[in-house]
Design a protein around this motif. Structure first.
Motif, PDB file in Angstrom:
ATOM      1  N   HIS A  16       6.748   3.513   4.328  1.00 28.56           N
ATOM      2  CA  HIS A  16       6.193   3.185   3.020  1.00 28.56           C
ATOM      3  C   HIS A  16       5.623   1.766   3.089  1.00 28.56           C
ATOM      4  CE1 HIS A  16       8.870   6.564   1.934  1.00 28.56           C
ATOM      5  NE2 HIS A  16       7.907   6.825   1.070  1.00 28.56           N
ATOM      6  N   GLY A  46       0.851  -1.195   0.000  1.00 27.06           N
ATOM      7  CA  GLY A  46       0.000   0.000   0.000  1.00 27.06           C
ATOM      8  C   GLY A  46       0.877   1.232   0.000  1.00 27.06           C
ATOM      9  N   ALA A  47       0.255   2.395   0.000  1.00 29.31           N
ATOM     10  CA  ALA A  47       1.021   3.642   0.003  1.00 29.31           C
ATOM     11  C   ALA A  47       1.821   3.779   1.293  1.00 29.31           C
ATOM     12  CB  ALA A  47       0.076   4.834  -0.160  1.00 29.31           C
TER      13      ALA A  47
END
Length: 459
Positions: free
Chosen positions: A91, A21-22
């Protein structure tokens, strides 16, 4: 149950879902959470920063940079667990997450067990047990009503009701216990008439909470709704129209649906579990007959039945017979007349006069489906919920309330029979025990293990 040593550990877990994911959030909690994070964080000295502050820097394994991160600090007792807590936003790479967690474990943290963060919050007095359970319900809420029910419980609505009941009963219990110390003086500290009034009042509240469970269970788990009718009445077409996708096979050949097909639909903030079943008819086909038998079983356990019939292929006598059978079944049902685009107007008028609550639709043309949805919502009856009444959604709470009711009835029976104070006190203590089980004032290690083991890791 966690040992005393384990409770003092600093725990770590991924708080966001697994996968890429982000961003990902890694959570630590424990007296050494800030110190351990500070050992691998390059930036400000975290141990000198204020609570509820966010700091940019890097997580490093020696001189090797693993990631640039944001670190959020929560200094005890100003955190979810009331311990020192840290949330590291990295991240969203699985590799980065694993590297950071392994590094934190090497520096003194240990992997958290399922629900351990919430369990620590409960044990540290952040909230009671009913509110802790609502955290899990809130995470899994998939509709407006289930979300609102979980939020109300997490914010103490249900716990407040229980605590008020328990506090009033504790007062009388203490007075009766006091009388036991003055048996020779024949004094009365607690009026038996006042006790009866209180117990009857408590019983009314407990009964209301118990009766709310059917609605609460529906809100939490969805309404099992069976679509039943003859073959080719349009059951699969209706399911597809409600889902707005081709979930079920539609064919002109009668008996295409041999088993049941199930899917969820959100109507007015309520989840309905619609079940498309095999057509109801006599058949010599072995496979189809098994499907018909399963349909009958599903109808008996449903909360709602959509009785669907084809206006072009059903006469009034057949409808009358089916309606009688459904009324005898005792499950709420909606009469749904399908294929209005092909039906005889006179038959529609006759049917409307005899059964004015019939909903007329065309599943194939997707006509009048909103009227059907509104009728379905009427039968669910969410008025209690929408007026803010406390709703019981947890089977454990329901079980404790049922036991509380029986204990209160025993108190009334004891008053009727003028039993001695020691036996009366026992019945009152038992009522207090079951009420206390709900909020966690009375717990066992096995109970806590069972509750928190169902939570996800990281919560």
């Amino acid at each position: 149950m966690f040992s005393l040593h384990e409770k003092e550990d600093t725990i770590v877990a991924l708080a966001t879902p697994q996968g890429v994911g982000a961003i990902a959030v890694i959570r630590l909690s424990g007296k050494d959470a800030i110190r351990i994070c500070n050992q691998v964080f390059k930036g400000k000295d975290l141990e000198k920063q204020d609570s509820h502050t966010i700091h940019f820097g890097t997580i490093r394994d020696g001189e090797r940079i693993i990631d640039e991160v944001l670190v959020s600090l929560f200094v005890a007792p100003k955190s979810f667990t009331k311990e020192n807590a840290v949330e590291i936003s990295t991240h969203g790479s699985s590799y980065i997450v694993n590297q950071v967690i392994k590094l934190l474990v090497r520096n003194g943290a240990r992997p958290a067990k399922p629900g351990e963060f919430t369990q620590r919050a409960f044990l540290n007095g952040q909230f009671d047990l009913a509110q802790a359970e609502a955290v899990a319900d809130l995470i899994h809420a998939d509709s407006e009503t289930s979300h609102q029910a979980a939020l109300n419980q997490m914010r103490g609505g249900f716990s407040g009701e229980i605590s008020k009941l328990r506090a009033e009963l504790i007062h009388f219990a203490s007075m009766i216990e006091l009388e036991l110390d003055f048996t020779e003086e024949d004094v009365e500290f607690a009026s038996r008439d006042d006790l009866r009034i209180l117990v009857e009042k408590l019983l009314r509240v407990v009964e209301q909470l118990i009766s709310s469970f059917d609605l609460g269970n529906v809100i939490k788990n969805g309404v099992p709704t069976v679509i039943a009718g003859k073959p080719n009445a349009g059951k699969s077409t209706l399911l597809n129209a409600l889902l707005n996708e081709e979930k079920a096979i539609v064919s002109e050949i009668a008996g295409t649906t041999r088993d049941f097909i199930e899917d969820e639909i959100n109507i007015g903030g309520v989840i309905f579990r619609f079940i498309d079943t095999a057509g109801l008819r006599e058949t010599t086909d072995v496979i189809e007959s098994i499907g018909v038998s399963r349909t009958h079983e599903k109808m008996k356990t449903a909360s709602l039945i959509l009785y669907l019939f084809d206006l072009t292929d059903t006469n009034m006598e057949e409808i009358n017979q089916d309606v009688e059978k459904l009324e005898n079944l005792g499950v709420p049902f909606v009469k749904v007349a399908n294929k209005t685009d092909k039906a005889n107007d006179q038959f529609i008028n006759d049917l409307n006069r005899k059964y004015p609550d019939t909903v007329f639709i065309s599943a194939g043309q997707k006509e009048n489906l909103d009227a059907l949805k509104n009728r379905i919502l009427e039968l669910v009856n969410l008025d209690k919920f929408r007026t803010g009444n406390t709703i019981v959604t947890n089977i454990r709470h329901y079980d404790s309330l049922v036991k509380t009711r029986q204990s209160l009835l025993d108190v009334l029976e004891g008053l009727d029979n003028e039993i001695t104070n020691d036996f009366l006190a026992m019945d009152i203590r038992r009522s207090l025990h079951y009420l206390g089980e709900i909020t966690g004032e009375i717990t066992t290690d096995d109970l806590l293990d069972n509750i928190f083991s169902k939570f996800c890791i990281g919560k």
